[in-house]
Design a protein around this motif. Sequence first.
Motif, PDB file in Angstrom:
ATOM      1  N   LEU A 200       0.849  -1.197   0.000  1.00  0.00           N
ATOM      2  CA  LEU A 200       0.000   0.000   0.000  1.00  0.00           C
ATOM      3  C   LEU A 200       0.884   1.246   0.000  1.00  0.00           C
ATOM      4  CD1 LEU A 200      -2.680  -1.024   2.685  1.00  0.00           C
ATOM      5  CD2 LEU A 200      -2.707  -1.446   0.230  1.00  0.00           C
ATOM      6  N   THR A 201       0.345   2.350  -0.514  1.00  0.00           N
ATOM      7  CA  THR A 201       1.129   3.586  -0.554  1.00  0.00           C
ATOM      8  C   THR A 201       1.161   4.237   0.826  1.00  0.00           C
ATOM      9  OG1 THR A 201      -0.772   4.993  -1.031  1.00  0.00           O
ATOM     10  CG2 THR A 201       0.364   4.020  -2.927  1.00  0.00           C
ATOM     11  N   GLY A 202       2.098   5.170   0.984  1.00  0.00           N
ATOM     12  CA  GLY A 202       2.197   5.906   2.243  1.00  0.00           C
ATOM     13  C   GLY A 202       0.923   6.679   2.523  1.00  0.00           C
ATOM     14  N   LYS A 203       0.382   7.273   1.474  1.00  0.00           N
ATOM     15  CA  LYS A 203      -0.829   8.070   1.645  1.00  0.00           C
ATOM     16  C   LYS A 203      -1.990   7.190   2.096  1.00  0.00           C
ATOM     17  CE  LYS A 203      -3.691  11.431  -0.688  1.00  0.00           C
ATOM     18  NZ  LYS A 203      -4.205  11.879  -1.973  1.00  0.00           N
ATOM     19  N   ARG A 204      -2.068   5.982   1.532  1.00  0.00           N
ATOM     20  CA  ARG A 204      -3.140   5.061   1.892  1.00  0.00           C
ATOM     21  C   ARG A 204      -3.038   4.688   3.380  1.00  0.00           C
ATOM     22  NH1 ARG A 204      -7.972   4.473   1.704  1.00  0.00           N
ATOM     23  NH2 ARG A 204      -8.795   2.381   1.923  1.00  0.00           N
ATOM     24  N   HIS A 205      -1.808   4.517   3.847  1.00  0.00           N
ATOM     25  CA  HIS A 205      -1.613   4.226   5.272  1.00  0.00           C
ATOM     26  C   HIS A 205      -2.231   5.329   6.127  1.00  0.00           C
ATOM     27  CE1 HIS A 205       1.340   1.171   4.077  1.00  0.00           C
ATOM     28  NE2 HIS A 205       1.292   0.735   5.321  1.00  0.00           N
TER      29      HIS A 205
ATOM     30  N   THR B 278      -5.837  16.040   7.454  1.00  0.00           N
ATOM     31  CA  THR B 278      -5.706  15.454   6.123  1.00  0.00           C
ATOM     32  C   THR B 278      -4.369  14.732   6.067  1.00  0.00           C
ATOM     33  OG1 THR B 278      -4.573  17.380   5.246  1.00  0.00           O
ATOM     34  CG2 THR B 278      -6.983  17.364   5.057  1.00  0.00           C
ATOM     35  N   PRO B 279      -4.239  13.743   5.171  1.00  0.00           N
ATOM     36  CA  PRO B 279      -2.937  13.071   5.045  1.00  0.00           C
ATOM     37  C   PRO B 279      -1.812  14.068   4.776  1.00  0.00           C
ATOM     38  CG  PRO B 279      -4.606  11.876   3.808  1.00  0.00           C
ATOM     39  CD  PRO B 279      -5.274  13.134   4.305  1.00  0.00           C
ATOM     40  N   GLU B 280      -2.106  15.119   4.033  1.00  0.00           N
ATOM     41  CA  GLU B 280      -1.068  16.099   3.686  1.00  0.00           C
ATOM     42  C   GLU B 280      -0.535  16.812   4.933  1.00  0.00           C
ATOM     43  OE1 GLU B 280      -3.966  15.772   2.019  1.00  0.00           O
ATOM     44  OE2 GLU B 280      -3.066  14.810   0.255  1.00  0.00           O
ATOM     45  N   THR B 281      -1.445  17.180   5.862  1.00  0.00           N
ATOM     46  CA  THR B 281      -1.004  17.829   7.099  1.00  0.00           C
ATOM     47  C   THR B 281      -0.052  16.911   7.857  1.00  0.00           C
ATOM     48  OG1 THR B 281      -3.395  18.137   7.304  1.00  0.00           O
ATOM     49  CG2 THR B 281      -1.996  19.314   8.888  1.00  0.00           C
ATOM     50  N   LEU B 282      -0.439  15.644   7.961  1.00  0.00           N
ATOM     51  CA  LEU B 282       0.376  14.698   8.716  1.00  0.00           C
ATOM     52  C   LEU B 282       1.732  14.497   8.047  1.00  0.00           C
ATOM     53  CD1 LEU B 282      -2.324  12.024   9.681  1.00  0.00           C
ATOM     54  CD2 LEU B 282      -1.307  13.753  11.157  1.00  0.00           C
ATOM     55  N   LEU B 283       1.727  14.406   6.721  1.00  0.00           N
ATOM     56  CA  LEU B 283       2.981  14.247   5.974  1.00  0.00           C
ATOM     57  C   LEU B 283       3.911  15.417   6.256  1.00  0.00           C
ATOM     58  CD1 LEU B 283       1.647  13.075   2.494  1.00  0.00           C
ATOM     59  CD2 LEU B 283       3.071  11.749   4.064  1.00  0.00           C
ATOM     60  N   ASP B 284       3.310  16.607   6.239  1.00  0.00           N
ATOM     61  CA  ASP B 284       4.074  17.817   6.463  1.00  0.00           C
ATOM     62  C   ASP B 284       4.701  17.826   7.853  1.00  0.00           C
ATOM     63  OD1 ASP B 284       4.945  20.391   5.630  1.00  0.00           O
ATOM     64  OD2 ASP B 284       3.515  21.217   7.087  1.00  0.00           O
ATOM     65  N   ARG B 285       3.943  17.348   8.828  1.00  0.00           N
ATOM     66  CA  ARG B 285       4.440  17.391  10.204  1.00  0.00           C
ATOM     67  C   ARG B 285       5.638  16.485  10.425  1.00  0.00           C
ATOM     68  NH1 ARG B 285       0.535  17.520  15.032  1.00  0.00           N
ATOM     69  NH2 ARG B 285       2.480  18.340  15.870  1.00  0.00           N
ATOM     70  N   VAL B 286       5.711  15.383   9.691  1.00  0.00           N
ATOM     71  CA  VAL B 286       6.855  14.476   9.876  1.00  0.00           C
ATOM     72  C   VAL B 286       7.897  14.662   8.781  1.00  0.00           C
ATOM     73  CG1 VAL B 286       5.498  12.754  11.100  1.00  0.00           C
ATOM     74  CG2 VAL B 286       5.736  12.584   8.624  1.00  0.00           C
ATOM     75  N   GLY B 287       7.671  15.630   7.897  1.00  0.00           N
ATOM     76  CA  GLY B 287       8.663  15.923   6.873  1.00  0.00           C
ATOM     77  C   GLY B 287       8.755  14.886   5.770  1.00  0.00           C
TER      78      GLY B 287
ATOM     79  N   ARG C 211       4.026   6.742  -3.351  1.00  0.00           N
ATOM     80  CA  ARG C 211       4.703   5.478  -3.656  1.00  0.00           C
ATOM     81  C   ARG C 211       4.322   4.394  -2.659  1.00  0.00           C
ATOM     82  NH1 ARG C 211      10.349   7.334  -2.902  1.00  0.00           N
ATOM     83  NH2 ARG C 211      10.678   5.110  -2.546  1.00  0.00           N
ATOM     84  N   LYS C 212       4.533   3.141  -3.098  1.00  0.00           N
ATOM     85  CA  LYS C 212       4.268   2.022  -2.198  1.00  0.00           C
ATOM     86  C   LYS C 212       5.332   1.964  -1.103  1.00  0.00           C
ATOM     87  CE  LYS C 212       1.621  -0.786  -5.315  1.00  0.00           C
ATOM     88  NZ  LYS C 212       1.519  -1.996  -6.116  1.00  0.00           N
ATOM     89  N   VAL C 213       4.900   1.610   0.086  1.00  0.00           N
ATOM     90  CA  VAL C 213       5.775   1.642   1.253  1.00  0.00           C
ATOM     91  C   VAL C 213       6.898   0.601   1.167  1.00  0.00           C
ATOM     92  CG1 VAL C 213       5.764   1.164   3.737  1.00  0.00           C
ATOM     93  CG2 VAL C 213       4.082   2.715   2.757  1.00  0.00           C
ATOM     94  N   GLY C 214       6.666  -0.443   0.345  1.00  0.00           N
ATOM     95  CA  GLY C 214       7.695  -1.473   0.166  1.00  0.00           C
ATOM     96  C   GLY C 214       9.039  -0.908  -0.272  1.00  0.00           C
ATOM     97  N   GLY C 215       9.014   0.233  -0.965  1.00  0.00           N
ATOM     98  CA  GLY C 215      10.258   0.825  -1.440  1.00  0.00           C
ATOM     99  C   GLY C 215      10.823   1.901  -0.523  1.00  0.00           C
ATOM    100  N   TYR C 216      10.245   2.056   0.658  1.00  0.00           N
ATOM    101  CA  TYR C 216      10.702   3.095   1.593  1.00  0.00           C
ATOM    102  C   TYR C 216      11.968   2.667   2.327  1.00  0.00           C
ATOM    103  CZ  TYR C 216       6.454   6.031   1.511  1.00  0.00           C
ATOM    104  OH  TYR C 216       5.453   6.870   1.152  1.00  0.00           O
ATOM    105  N   SER C 217      12.764   3.669   2.713  1.00  0.00           N
ATOM    106  CA  SER C 217      13.891   3.390   3.602  1.00  0.00           C
ATOM    107  C   SER C 217      13.354   3.259   5.026  1.00  0.00           C
ATOM    108  CB  SER C 217      14.893   4.540   3.544  1.00  0.00           C
ATOM    109  OG  SER C 217      14.320   5.689   4.135  1.00  0.00           O
TER     110      SER C 217
END
Lengths: 298, 321
Positions: free
Chosen positions: B91-96, B109-118, B126-132
């Motif tokens: 699943l993608t990060g946004k879907r999580h 919103t997912p965007e606010t949360l993304l922003d808060r953790v940088g 992208r799918k989380v499988g490819g995340y560091s």
Amino acid sequence: MTVTWRDIARKDFEDVVRSKLLWGITVGFVGLLVFFLVVGYVSGNADEASMGELLAGMGQFVVFFIPLIALIAGYMSIVGERQSGSLRVLLSYPFSRSDVVTGKVVGRSVVVAATILFGFLVVTILGVPLSGDVAVVELAQVTGITIGLGVTFTAIAVGISAATSSRGTALAWVVGVFILLLVIWEAVAVGIYYVVTGARPGLEVEAWYFALYQLNPLEGYRIAVGQVTNNYVWPMVQLGLEDIPFAEASAEDLRVTSRVDGSLPFYLRPWASVMVFLAWIAVPLVIGYRRFCSADLE
Amino acid sequence: MSAIEAKELTKHFGDDVALDGLNLVVEEGEVFGFLGPNGAGKSTTINLLIDFMRPTVGSASVLGMDAQTESEAIRNRIGVLAEGIDLYGRLTGKRHLELALKWTDGEQTPETLLDRVGLAVTDAERKVGGYSKGMKQRLALAMALAGDPDLLILDEPSTGLDPNGIRTMRELVRSEAAAGTTVFFSSHDLGQVEAVCDRVAILNDGNLITVDTIDGLREAIGARAELYLRIPEKPDVDLLPIDGVSDVKYEDGRLVVTCADPRAKALAIGQLLDANVDVLDVDASSVALEDVFAAYTNGEVDIVHEEDTDDRRGRLSEVLG
């Protein structure tokens, strides 16, 4: 709104349908069905074959492939998340552990049922022109029983997945159960018959001997589909322990209805197979749930 | 009502005692550090608080509710970043984040949360499988913030984060605390805890060693900080009058300044520079976590010299810097 098992089922479905492994097996299964139908057509047998015969012939493969698909789809469902650590994320939200088990078994059952429906759609599209026989009732009944078989093995797999704490243990259990039901069961049934009567079961045999088979969901499927299609469903694996001249016996001779004297008792009717499915759904899930509930999730 | 209360909380794994009779109260609104080396029982405690594990003896309550019988209600109000987690690779990060928001009835919103953790929005597609590892950790932190929890439980939140990520995480903890969220923060790194927490509990080998304020902790660990300055010749500057400097020695081209107060180190360097002393290199001792335990149990802090040890676990150059 609070969260329920439905949230887990949805998430799980979303995740699993992206699994390449599952798609691979599904394509393999449907491909085999197509191959089987086309070979039947080319060799000319399918010309005279009724839909019932086609379905009964398919039953032999279904008995092997559907449990395989369901077990693969289900055995990692909980223990996989437990070992990877994603279960720790999931359970940091307000889900109960019964939500997890219920959601998983429903989510994976939907995937397995969708695979089966897809397979049967292909069979209908190819089989109807081949046999020139639109047997809607038979098709619907066999599809229903097959979905029952699929859900049963999904539940067995999810139950095992809930009960175990490592992938290896879960895999060992799943393989063991599959071999027991697919290969060894005949030896158990014949063994019990031998102990009780002092002889191996012959072609004509008491009805209770088949009740031993009926307890196995795979055999329950064969017995039920045999009756619905009015045909003999060949077993996928036969040890040949029964005292039967297999070379001379025809498919008609081997049918349960032929081997049992008189009309079939209630416990060999198709609905008894459904009860067996329900029991095989309930027992592994209850055991799995209870073990999962008391487990420490590290 | 306290945010977290543990009473005689004990967990055995067979013969192994992971946690031995923990009594602890975390008040609402504070940032509470839970400090100890790996295997001290920090994760076990957190697992008991969120009902991943059941206590052998004792009980715990979170936000006034029983950790075992009312776990779902508790988890409805807290955000958790557990240790040893994994996410759904397909699943993608946004879907999580969408799922986390749905499960918590979150209004962000997912965007606010993304922003808060940088995390970048493009990465979230992208799918989380490819995340560091660091990206996964940021995403998991964002998921913990979903639904604006009253209590954040973070188990070793800096795992896998680069210095930038660690700074983001600290800022996040501070802003959550400023917004009234209680934060329970476990770490094996003194510097992490010292930087953000109001109070700290120190755990070792399943036992609670002490609960102290950050000032108390600073005093204990700063008691004998040493500063090493590589200077070609013995400088003609007297550093002893500086408040907090307790001893000055010069040997083998190295000036060793012992400070009772870590802040004195900067003053000492400043004074040398003012006197135009040629300082070739600066190094400082760090206090190992083991020495902090000693400080509380024996009333003294021993110093681990930078060059004497290969083991960098639990170091805290930052506290002394």
